[in-house]
Write a protein that holds these residues in place. Structure first.
Motif, mmCIF file in Angstrom:
data_model
loop_
_atom_site.group_PDB
_atom_site.id
_atom_site.type_symbol
_atom_site.label_atom_id
_atom_site.label_comp_id
_atom_site.label_asym_id
_atom_site.label_seq_id
_atom_site.Cartn_x
_atom_site.Cartn_y
_atom_site.Cartn_z
ATOM 1 N N VAL A 134 0.878 -1.169 0.000
ATOM 2 C CA VAL A 134 0.000 0.000 0.000
ATOM 3 C C VAL A 134 0.916 1.220 0.000
ATOM 4 O O VAL A 134 1.723 1.387 0.908
ATOM 5 N N THR B 37 -4.685 3.952 -0.509
ATOM 6 C CA THR B 37 -5.553 2.893 -0.024
ATOM 7 C C THR B 37 -5.333 1.661 -0.887
ATOM 8 O O THR B 37 -5.164 1.772 -2.103
ATOM 9 N N ARG C 40 -9.865 -3.566 3.424
ATOM 10 C CA ARG C 40 -8.865 -2.766 2.734
ATOM 11 C C ARG C 40 -7.926 -2.180 3.792
ATOM 12 O O ARG C 40 -8.161 -2.340 4.991
ATOM 13 N N THR D 67 -5.165 1.400 4.569
ATOM 14 C CA THR D 67 -4.602 2.683 4.141
ATOM 15 C C THR D 67 -3.262 2.869 4.832
ATOM 16 O O THR D 67 -3.043 2.386 5.942
#
Length: 111
Positions: A25, A30, A97, A99
């Motif tokens: 990442v 993200t 997900r 970030t």
């Protein structure tokens, strides 16, 4: 005897994980959205590069909302972390997900 979360996952599913994903990442970005099949309980690890932080988020929104980009996201219980952290998601989720802030981070997802 201590059992790691990965060992617990393998014992619970009585087979090797069918999906193992790893993604870098980028700082300020993200990750891809990882859709989690019904009944799967993923093990997730995030590894921020030194000096950076990262957070894992999950959703229970409908898959159609995930696909449309309108899902509601919740940060995992560990919040933003500056060192490697792993956890086993026990409840049903539809996607996850991560970030990353000022440095890259590596996201690993197993289910």
């Amino acid at each position: 005897m201590t059992i790691t979360k990965e060992e617990l996952f393998l014992r619970r599913n009585e087979s090797s994980p069918k999906h193992v994903q790893e993604e870098t990442v980028t700082a300020g970005g993200t990750s891809s959205v990882y859709r989690i099949p019904e009944g799967a309980h993923p093990t997730v690890a995030i590894h921020p590069v030194s000096g950076g932080t990262a957070v894992v988020q999950f959703t229970t929104s409908l898959p159609s909302k995930v696909a449309a980009g309108t899902a509601n996201w919740v940060s995992w219980d560990h919040g933003s972390v500056s060192a490697s952290k792993a956890d086993f998601i026990q409840g049903q989720i539809t996607a996850l997900r991560a970030t990353a802030t000022t440095q890259n981070a590596v996201l690993e997802v197993i289910y």
